[in-house]
Design an enzyme around this catalytic site. Structure first.
Site, mmCIF file in Angstrom:
data_model
loop_
_atom_site.group_PDB
_atom_site.id
_atom_site.type_symbol
_atom_site.label_atom_id
_atom_site.label_comp_id
_atom_site.label_asym_id
_atom_site.label_seq_id
_atom_site.Cartn_x
_atom_site.Cartn_y
_atom_site.Cartn_z
ATOM 1 N N VAL A 1 0.901 -1.154 0.000
ATOM 2 C CA VAL A 1 0.000 0.000 0.000
ATOM 3 C C VAL A 1 0.938 1.202 0.000
ATOM 4 O O VAL A 1 1.576 1.503 1.011
ATOM 5 C CB VAL A 1 -0.919 0.008 1.237
ATOM 6 C CG1 VAL A 1 -1.961 1.109 1.112
ATOM 7 C CG2 VAL A 1 -1.589 -1.335 1.418
ATOM 8 N N SER A 2 1.058 1.855 -1.132
ATOM 9 C CA SER A 2 2.101 2.869 -1.306
ATOM 10 C C SER A 2 1.922 4.036 -0.353
ATOM 11 O O SER A 2 0.803 4.333 0.109
ATOM 12 C CB SER A 2 2.106 3.378 -2.745
ATOM 13 O OG SER A 2 2.398 2.330 -3.639
#
Length: 403
Positions: A103-104
């Site tokens: 999840v950037s």
């Protein structure tokens, strides 16, 4: 049981959006509202590895069952959360192995989304669904039926689909190779790429509407990459400048072929140089672009020891048995050994490109841009007519898997 209450998530999301605004990473209030509206915690597993998007910050394991408050703090901070390691074989919460999906970090995400410049009615193709969080953000701004997202990994795709549904969104989701794009849904006004790309698939150029935008992390070689925004595709040349460094992971097919194993030194030639390899390794992003343009297919990375010793390793990216070179700096030495193997003398080629960059006045990344058409990628300096180096080939269009 959801470890985060609605009230806690809303408060933390507001604080995160405010932090990104104060740091200048978030300027479009639409994305601030989207950050507040899309619950990020729905896209984060119970246990993961969190890494703050701050230079020098160490990663740490987070586990909602063990320490729910720490888990919440990480989820609603400017941190990336690793959700897959070693393409699903490793433990993503261990901090070990190669991180292959995350999840950037919100700061990275919103900078790319702002470059995308989404307008009302735009049809959007996303390459790399990943966790699904960015997909949901796009849905919140553009509308569910305007967004199509492609994910190559079926396990990640299934988890993302469930998380997106739980968040209340319903985009069109495809499991398949993103390099093929989505010819059946083209043309697209915006193409948003969330994985590092070494060569740009021609399918994306063909599927973008003329005047549309393609935003992607371009990582052709070396230890860094470049945010790229190109416009004017749809069969015509796409053109755009670079916008700073990205931190997205490479597309899976390119990552697997990144570096080969150098053959024994006994098969290589040796020489010495007075050029300190640290001068090339530390020259900056403008030099990287000049080298990429003038030394086709080169990749490199730098090894630094605690005593100051430094090695610059050059290789032919994607060619495990190809040419390679290394130059080693030792503190106090006047000359530095150079080892080269193969039909190409990569050190000589890189040095020539570096000196050409110096003669041009050592231009920074902001002076470079790229032109992409149906056949090649060309890097230019200051204006699209001033091409440097040789055209770089596009990747072929593969058959798409899944639907």
């Amino acid at each position: 049981m959801d470890p985060v209450t609605a009230a806690s998530a809303a408060w933390r999301a507001r604080r995160l959006a405010g932090d990104l605004q104060r740091r200048g990473l978030l300027t479009d209030l639409r994305w601030a509202e989207a950050l507040r509206a899309v619950p990020r915690h729905l896209f984060v597993p119970q246990a993961g590895w969190a890494a703050s998007d701050t230079p020098g910050s160490a990663g740490r394991r987070i586990d909602a069952a063990v320490d729910p408050m720490s888990w919440q703090d990480a989820v609603y901070s400017d941190s990336s959360i690793v959700i897959q390691a070693d393409d699903g074989v490793g433990d993503p919460a261990s901090g070990q192995g190669l991180a292959t999906s995350s999840v950037s970090a919100p700061g990275v995400v919103v900078e790319f989304l702002e470059l995308l410049d989404v307008r009302p009615g735009d049809r959007i193709l996303e390459i790399g669904t990943g966790s699904g969080w960015t997909t949901a953000l796009l849905c919140h701004i553009a509308g569910d039926h305007q967004v199509t997202s492609i994910e190559v990994d079926p396990v990640l795709a299934a988890k993302a689909a469930a998380a997106i549904k739980a968040a209340g969104y319903a985009p069109r989701l495809i499991t398949g190779d993103g390099a093929a794009g989505d010819p059946g849904g083209a043309p697209y006004d915006r193409i948003h790429v969330t994985c590092g790309i070494a060569d740009i698939p021609r399918a994306w150029i063909a599927q973008a509407r003329p005047g549309g935008l393609i935003v992607l992390p371009w990582s052709p070689g070396g230890s860094t990459g470049h945010k790229l925004r190109g416009a004017g595709a749809g069969g015509a040349p796409g053109c755009g400048p670079f916008h700073g460094p990205p931190t997205y992971m490479r597309r899976r097919a390119r990552r697997r072929a990144a570096v080969g194993t150098p053959p024994p030194h006994s098969q290589a030639g040796t020489a010495t140089t007075r050029l300190d390899p640290r001068s090339i390794a530390g020259a900056g992003d403008g030099a990287c672009l000049a080298i990429t343009a003038q030394v086709p297919g080169v990749g490199w990375h730098t090894i630094r020891e605690q005593d100051g010793a430094t090695s610059l390793l050059l290789y032919e990216a994607g060619n495990p048995g190809g040419a390679w070179a290394a130059c080693d700096y030792e503190p106090g030495a006047a000359d530095f050994p150079v080892t080269q193997f193969g039909p190409r003398r990569l050190w000589d080629e890189v040095v020539a490109a570096y000196r050409s960059w110096l003669r041009s006045g050592s231009p920074g990344r902001q002076r470079y841009g790229i032109t992409v058409d149906a056949e090649s990628t060309r890097i230019w300096l200051d204006n699209p007519r001033n091409i440097i180096g040789e055209p770089l080939p596009l990747s072929p269009q593969p058959a798409q898997r899944g639907a």
